[in-house]
Design a protein around this motif. Structure first.
Motif, PDB file in Angstrom:
ATOM      1  N   VAL A 253       6.955  -3.588  -5.362  1.00  0.00           N
ATOM      2  CA  VAL A 253       5.650  -4.306  -4.836  1.00  0.00           C
ATOM      3  C   VAL A 253       5.966  -5.574  -5.377  1.00  0.00           C
ATOM      4  CG1 VAL A 253       3.292  -4.434  -5.357  1.00  0.00           C
ATOM      5  CG2 VAL A 253       4.616  -2.033  -4.747  1.00  0.00           C
ATOM      6  N   TYR A 254       6.312  -5.958  -6.645  1.00  0.00           N
ATOM      7  CA  TYR A 254       6.334  -7.173  -7.237  1.00  0.00           C
ATOM      8  C   TYR A 254       7.431  -8.275  -6.335  1.00  0.00           C
ATOM      9  CZ  TYR A 254       3.304  -5.748 -11.024  1.00  0.00           C
ATOM     10  OH  TYR A 254       2.078  -5.336 -11.663  1.00  0.00           O
TER      11      TYR A 254
ATOM     12  N   ALA B  23       8.419   6.116  -9.773  1.00  0.00           N
ATOM     13  CA  ALA B  23       7.150   5.371  -9.946  1.00  0.00           C
ATOM     14  C   ALA B  23       7.566   4.046 -10.598  1.00  0.00           C
ATOM     15  CB  ALA B  23       6.415   5.937 -10.764  1.00  0.00           C
ATOM     16  N   LEU B  24       8.212   3.801 -11.259  1.00  0.00           N
ATOM     17  CA  LEU B  24       8.795   2.357 -11.706  1.00  0.00           C
ATOM     18  C   LEU B  24       9.371   1.639 -10.627  1.00  0.00           C
ATOM     19  CD1 LEU B  24       9.573   3.072 -15.718  1.00  0.00           C
ATOM     20  CD2 LEU B  24       7.629   2.169 -14.659  1.00  0.00           C
ATOM     21  N   THR B  25      10.284   2.253 -10.108  1.00  0.00           N
ATOM     22  CA  THR B  25      11.089   1.497  -8.832  1.00  0.00           C
ATOM     23  C   THR B  25      10.049   1.098  -8.037  1.00  0.00           C
ATOM     24  OG1 THR B  25      12.853   2.893  -9.480  1.00  0.00           O
ATOM     25  CG2 THR B  25      12.777   1.709  -7.276  1.00  0.00           C
TER      26      THR B  25
ATOM     27  N   LEU C 200       8.744 -12.441  -2.598  1.00  0.00           N
ATOM     28  CA  LEU C 200       9.480 -12.714  -1.555  1.00  0.00           C
ATOM     29  C   LEU C 200       8.664 -13.151  -0.303  1.00  0.00           C
ATOM     30  CD1 LEU C 200      12.066  -9.951  -0.842  1.00  0.00           C
ATOM     31  CD2 LEU C 200      12.439 -12.302  -1.640  1.00  0.00           C
ATOM     32  N   ALA C 201       7.423 -12.893  -0.360  1.00  0.00           N
ATOM     33  CA  ALA C 201       6.346 -13.102   0.560  1.00  0.00           C
ATOM     34  C   ALA C 201       5.915 -14.657   0.265  1.00  0.00           C
ATOM     35  CB  ALA C 201       5.175 -12.123   0.730  1.00  0.00           C
TER      36      ALA C 201
ATOM     37  N   LEU D  11       0.908  -1.165  -0.159  1.00  0.00           N
ATOM     38  CA  LEU D  11      -0.009   0.241  -0.055  1.00  0.00           C
ATOM     39  C   LEU D  11       0.817   1.332   0.034  1.00  0.00           C
ATOM     40  CD1 LEU D  11      -3.005   1.165   0.129  1.00  0.00           C
ATOM     41  CD2 LEU D  11      -2.705   0.991   2.745  1.00  0.00           C
ATOM     42  N   PHE D  12       1.934   1.169   0.725  1.00  0.00           N
ATOM     43  CA  PHE D  12       2.760   2.299   0.863  1.00  0.00           C
ATOM     44  C   PHE D  12       3.423   2.571  -0.428  1.00  0.00           C
ATOM     45  CE2 PHE D  12       7.244   3.990   1.494  1.00  0.00           C
ATOM     46  CZ  PHE D  12       6.907   5.297   1.936  1.00  0.00           C
ATOM     47  N   LEU D  13       4.127   1.439  -1.099  1.00  0.00           N
ATOM     48  CA  LEU D  13       4.800   1.829  -2.581  1.00  0.00           C
ATOM     49  C   LEU D  13       3.624   2.128  -3.343  1.00  0.00           C
ATOM     50  CD1 LEU D  13       7.138  -1.463  -2.118  1.00  0.00           C
ATOM     51  CD2 LEU D  13       7.741   0.998  -1.935  1.00  0.00           C
TER      52      LEU D  13
END
Length: 205
Positions: free
Chosen positions: A139-140, A132-134, A145-146, A116-118
């Motif tokens: 997020v991905y 923005a792309l970073t 990782l999760a 949400l933050f990103l």
């Protein structure tokens, strides 16, 4: 030419007479065909609930009962009243899974807040395409990782479950992996039933 004579009326034809007024009609008392109920029978009939005869009232009562049951189960999950947990949360296997997941530091429990933050950062920084792309890329990466961390957790947890409860019991209960993963991906304070220990590190035996 001879004119045919009119047909003679048959004097023998008789007109049925109306039913005599002396015939008695059946009265309501004659049609009942059953004895008058006793006083005890009338009192028992009056004591019967009227809800069953009223569909709307019965539906409303059923909904109220379901709402009360849900509230009771929710309070039980908040306070740790295991006896009143919902059916899907009961059993020693589910309790072991919850305790293990709650004791572990899981990447997934921070994924939603981080994502949400990103996403907010990527929207605010639309003028700076690289930023923005970073943010979107992170997020991905965080999501992958999760997922990977959850898979590793379940493999370790599954071995411990088989060792403690036996292969037959673990194979008989379905959906345990999804149950563990869904809890691991939730923020720790939002988990229901609530964790028994306030901090990480308290692994079950």
């Amino acid at each position: 030419m001879a004119v045919p004579s009119p047909r003679k009326s048959n004097k023998d034809d008789t007109v049925p007479e109306p039913a005599s007024n002396d015939e008695t009609s059946n009265t309501p008392d004659d049609r009942k065909g059953r004895p008058t109920p006793s006083r005890k029978e009338r009192e028992a009939a009056n004591r019967r609930p009227l809800v069953a005869n009223n569909r709307k009232a019965a539906t409303k009562a059923a909904r109220e009962k379901e709402r009360t049951e849900r509230n009771r189960e929710y309070e039980a999950m908040k306070t740790g009243d295991v006896a009143n947990y919902p059916y899907r949360e009961r059993g020693p296997v589910k309790a072991y899974i919850r305790d293990y997941v709650d004791a572990r530091w899981n990447i997934g429990e921070y994924f939603l807040l981080s994502a949400l933050f990103l996403l907010i950062v990527s929207i605010v920084t639309t003028r700076w395409v690289l930023v923005a792309l970073t943010a979107m890329g992170l997020v991905y990466v965080f999501g992958l990782l999760a997922i990977g961390d959850t898979i590793v957790m379940w493999r370790i947890l599954k071995k411990r479950l088989r060792k403690k409860f036996g292969d037959a019991r673990i194979d008989a209960e379905r959906g345990l992996g999804l149950y563990a993963a869904s809890r691991a991906l939730q923020f720790r304070r939002w988990r229901m039933p609530r964790p028994l220990n306030a901090k990480h590190g308290h692994y079950p035996d």
